[in-house]
Motif scaffolding. Structure first.
Motif, PDB file in Angstrom:
ATOM      1  N   ASP A  19       5.711 -15.217 -44.393  1.00 11.12           N
ATOM      2  CA  ASP A  19       5.526 -15.047 -45.835  1.00 11.12           C
ATOM      3  C   ASP A  19       6.764 -14.423 -46.464  1.00 11.12           C
ATOM      4  OD1 ASP A  19       2.980 -16.021 -45.459  1.00 11.12           O
ATOM      5  OD2 ASP A  19       2.081 -14.029 -45.359  1.00 11.12           O
ATOM      6  N   ASN A  20       6.960 -14.709 -47.758  1.00 10.46           N
ATOM      7  CA  ASN A  20       8.113 -14.162 -48.458  1.00 10.46           C
ATOM      8  C   ASN A  20       7.730 -13.930 -49.906  1.00 10.46           C
ATOM      9  OD1 ASN A  20      10.810 -14.575 -50.076  1.00 10.46           O
ATOM     10  ND2 ASN A  20      11.362 -14.002 -47.982  1.00 10.46           N
ATOM     11  N   PHE A  21       7.967 -12.713 -50.384  1.00 10.66           N
ATOM     12  CA  PHE A  21       7.641 -12.331 -51.758  1.00 10.66           C
ATOM     13  C   PHE A  21       8.890 -11.748 -52.401  1.00 10.66           C
ATOM     14  CE2 PHE A  21       3.587 -13.167 -50.310  1.00 10.66           C
ATOM     15  CZ  PHE A  21       3.161 -12.301 -49.332  1.00 10.66           C
ATOM     16  N   LEU A  22       9.110 -12.089 -53.665  1.00 10.37           N
ATOM     17  CA  LEU A  22      10.314 -11.618 -54.346  1.00 10.37           C
ATOM     18  C   LEU A  22      10.071 -11.531 -55.843  1.00 10.37           C
ATOM     19  CD1 LEU A  22      13.441 -11.032 -54.174  1.00 10.37           C
ATOM     20  CD2 LEU A  22      13.736 -13.482 -54.626  1.00 10.37           C
ATOM     21  N   ILE A  23      10.568 -10.462 -56.433  1.00 12.54           N
ATOM     22  CA  ILE A  23      10.661 -10.334 -57.887  1.00 12.54           C
ATOM     23  C   ILE A  23      12.130 -10.047 -58.166  1.00 12.54           C
ATOM     24  CG2 ILE A  23      10.035  -8.959 -59.902  1.00 12.54           C
ATOM     25  CD1 ILE A  23       7.304  -8.546 -58.616  1.00 12.54           C
ATOM     26  N   THR A  24      12.721 -10.826 -59.058  1.00 11.81           N
ATOM     27  CA  THR A  24      14.144 -10.724 -59.290  1.00 11.81           C
ATOM     28  C   THR A  24      14.487 -11.112 -60.723  1.00 11.81           C
ATOM     29  OG1 THR A  24      16.322 -11.495 -58.524  1.00 11.81           O
ATOM     30  CG2 THR A  24      14.534 -13.094 -58.471  1.00 11.81           C
ATOM     31  N   ALA A  68       7.580  -6.469 -65.088  1.00 13.16           N
ATOM     32  CA  ALA A  68       6.619  -6.326 -63.993  1.00 13.16           C
ATOM     33  C   ALA A  68       6.622  -4.910 -63.462  1.00 13.16           C
ATOM     34  CB  ALA A  68       6.982  -7.288 -62.856  1.00 13.16           C
ATOM     35  N   TYR A  69       5.488  -4.498 -62.974  1.00 15.72           N
ATOM     36  CA  TYR A  69       5.377  -3.318 -62.132  1.00 15.72           C
ATOM     37  C   TYR A  69       5.611  -3.878 -60.735  1.00 15.72           C
ATOM     38  CZ  TYR A  69       3.164   0.812 -59.969  1.00 15.72           C
ATOM     39  OH  TYR A  69       2.886   1.936 -59.219  1.00 15.72           O
ATOM     40  N   GLU A  70       6.871  -3.874 -60.328  1.00 16.18           N
ATOM     41  CA  GLU A  70       7.322  -4.658 -59.182  1.00 16.18           C
ATOM     42  C   GLU A  70       6.611  -4.332 -57.872  1.00 16.18           C
ATOM     43  OE1 GLU A  70      11.608  -5.077 -58.960  1.00 16.18           O
ATOM     44  OE2 GLU A  70      11.726  -4.770 -61.127  1.00 16.18           O
ATOM     45  N   THR A  71       6.530  -3.085 -57.520  1.00 15.12           N
ATOM     46  CA  THR A  71       5.911  -2.717 -56.239  1.00 15.12           C
ATOM     47  C   THR A  71       4.460  -3.172 -56.182  1.00 15.12           C
ATOM     48  OG1 THR A  71       7.380  -0.818 -56.086  1.00 15.12           O
ATOM     49  CG2 THR A  71       5.444  -0.796 -54.669  1.00 15.12           C
ATOM     50  N   MET A  72       3.729  -2.940 -57.259  1.00 13.13           N
ATOM     51  CA  MET A  72       2.326  -3.347 -57.282  1.00 13.13           C
ATOM     52  C   MET A  72       2.195  -4.868 -57.317  1.00 13.13           C
ATOM     53  SD  MET A  72      -0.796  -2.200 -59.745  1.00 13.13           S
ATOM     54  CE  MET A  72      -0.944  -0.604 -58.979  1.00 13.13           C
ATOM     55  N   ALA A  73       3.072  -5.549 -58.036  1.00 12.51           N
ATOM     56  CA  ALA A  73       3.012  -7.004 -58.099  1.00 12.51           C
ATOM     57  C   ALA A  73       3.184  -7.612 -56.710  1.00 12.51           C
ATOM     58  CB  ALA A  73       4.067  -7.545 -59.056  1.00 12.51           C
ATOM     59  N   VAL A  74       4.125  -7.106 -55.934  1.00  7.48           N
ATOM     60  CA  VAL A  74       4.331  -7.625 -54.581  1.00  7.48           C
ATOM     61  C   VAL A  74       3.114  -7.332 -53.710  1.00  7.48           C
ATOM     62  CG1 VAL A  74       5.755  -7.422 -52.500  1.00  7.48           C
ATOM     63  CG2 VAL A  74       6.833  -7.604 -54.739  1.00  7.48           C
ATOM     64  N   GLN A  75       2.472  -6.201 -53.919  1.00  8.43           N
ATOM     65  CA  GLN A  75       1.239  -5.911 -53.188  1.00  8.43           C
ATOM     66  C   GLN A  75       0.136  -6.902 -53.564  1.00  8.43           C
ATOM     67  OE1 GLN A  75       0.567  -1.754 -54.036  1.00  8.43           O
ATOM     68  NE2 GLN A  75       2.044  -1.089 -52.494  1.00  8.43           N
ATOM     69  N   VAL A  76       0.085  -7.296 -54.826  1.00 14.18           N
ATOM     70  CA  VAL A  76      -0.881  -8.311 -55.263  1.00 14.18           C
ATOM     71  C   VAL A  76      -0.555  -9.650 -54.595  1.00 14.18           C
ATOM     72  CG1 VAL A  76      -1.700  -9.662 -57.246  1.00 14.18           C
ATOM     73  CG2 VAL A  76      -1.504  -7.168 -57.423  1.00 14.18           C
ATOM     74  N   PHE A  77       0.732 -10.012 -54.517  1.00 15.33           N
ATOM     75  CA  PHE A  77       1.126 -11.246 -53.823  1.00 15.33           C
ATOM     76  C   PHE A  77       0.606 -11.211 -52.382  1.00 15.33           C
ATOM     77  CE2 PHE A  77       5.364 -11.589 -56.421  1.00 15.33           C
ATOM     78  CZ  PHE A  77       4.663 -11.756 -57.594  1.00 15.33           C
ATOM     79  N   ALA A  78       0.769 -10.061 -51.714  1.00 15.06           N
ATOM     80  CA  ALA A  78       0.312  -9.918 -50.323  1.00 15.06           C
ATOM     81  C   ALA A  78      -1.208 -10.025 -50.231  1.00 15.06           C
ATOM     82  CB  ALA A  78       0.789  -8.597 -49.743  1.00 15.06           C
ATOM     83  N   SER A  79      -1.911  -9.455 -51.194  1.00 13.92           N
ATOM     84  CA  SER A  79      -3.376  -9.526 -51.210  1.00 13.92           C
ATOM     85  C   SER A  79      -3.849 -10.967 -51.420  1.00 13.92           C
ATOM     86  CB  SER A  79      -3.906  -8.618 -52.320  1.00 13.92           C
ATOM     87  OG  SER A  79      -5.291  -8.745 -52.452  1.00 13.92           O
ATOM     88  N   ILE A  80      -3.203 -11.679 -52.316  1.00 10.16           N
ATOM     89  CA  ILE A  80      -3.528 -13.085 -52.549  1.00 10.16           C
ATOM     90  C   ILE A  80      -3.311 -13.882 -51.264  1.00 10.16           C
ATOM     91  CG2 ILE A  80      -2.743 -15.184 -53.740  1.00 10.16           C
ATOM     92  CD1 ILE A  80      -2.125 -13.278 -56.174  1.00 10.16           C
TER      93      ILE A  80
END
Length: 164
Positions: A19-24, A68-80
């Motif tokens: 898996d790979n998650f990124l906000i940039t 974005a609230y970046e840290t939380m957004a990536v956690q949401v990506f992981a939860s999804i």
């Protein structure tokens, strides 16, 4: 600002290795996301690309701004992604990249890719990922209009309300 969150959050124990998650704030790459979702066991890779369109409800848009609230957004990506794996067991790669900052018409704002041995699971999981992301991730969109005004978009999934 390339936050590098795809490497720092969530912890490796919370993610599948592929898996790979990124906000940039940098442009997103279809080729990169496709490659990240590919592996020899896949018979399908489904990619969803969200782009900035030039109108909303018939009103001309000149650009969008994402925050974005970046840290939380990536956690949401992981939860999804965890939920995808509970529903579609054969999915082996999930990639979610989201852009922040000001984007012009035609630029890519979000890419979601799902790799799986079978296309039906890849399509279903990809649709679930983008629909759930749009509803749950702490990412906000501001529309900038041709007349110089702007408004934040509140909510999504067909029940969009505008905050003036």
């Amino acid at each position: 600002m390339n936050s590098g969150l795809s490497e720092s959050c969530p912890t490796p124990a919370q993610r599948h290795a592929g898996d790979n998650f990124l906000i940039t704030d940098q442009p997103l790459s279809l080729a990169e996301v496709y490659e990240l979702a590919t592996e020899p066991a896949n018979g399908a890779v489904v990619v969803m690309s969200g782009t900035v369109r030039n109108k909303t409800d018939g009103k001309p848009v000149v650009e969008l701004e994402y925050q974005a609230y970046e840290t939380m957004a990536v956690q949401v990506f992981a939860s999804i992604t965890a939920e995808i794996r509970n529903r579609w067991f054969e999915v082996n790669r999930v990639v979610v990249h989201h852009r922040i900052g000001r984007l012009k018409i035609g630029e890519i704002s979000v890419l979601v890719a799902v790799g799986s041995p079978h296309r039906s699971e890849a399509f279903a999981a990809c649709q679930y990922a983008i629909d759930t992301l749009k509803y749950n991730a702490p990412i906000w969109k501001k529309e900038h209009w041709e007349d110089g005004s702007s408004s934040w978009v509140i909510g999504d999934l067909g029940a969009i309300k505008k905050a003036e």
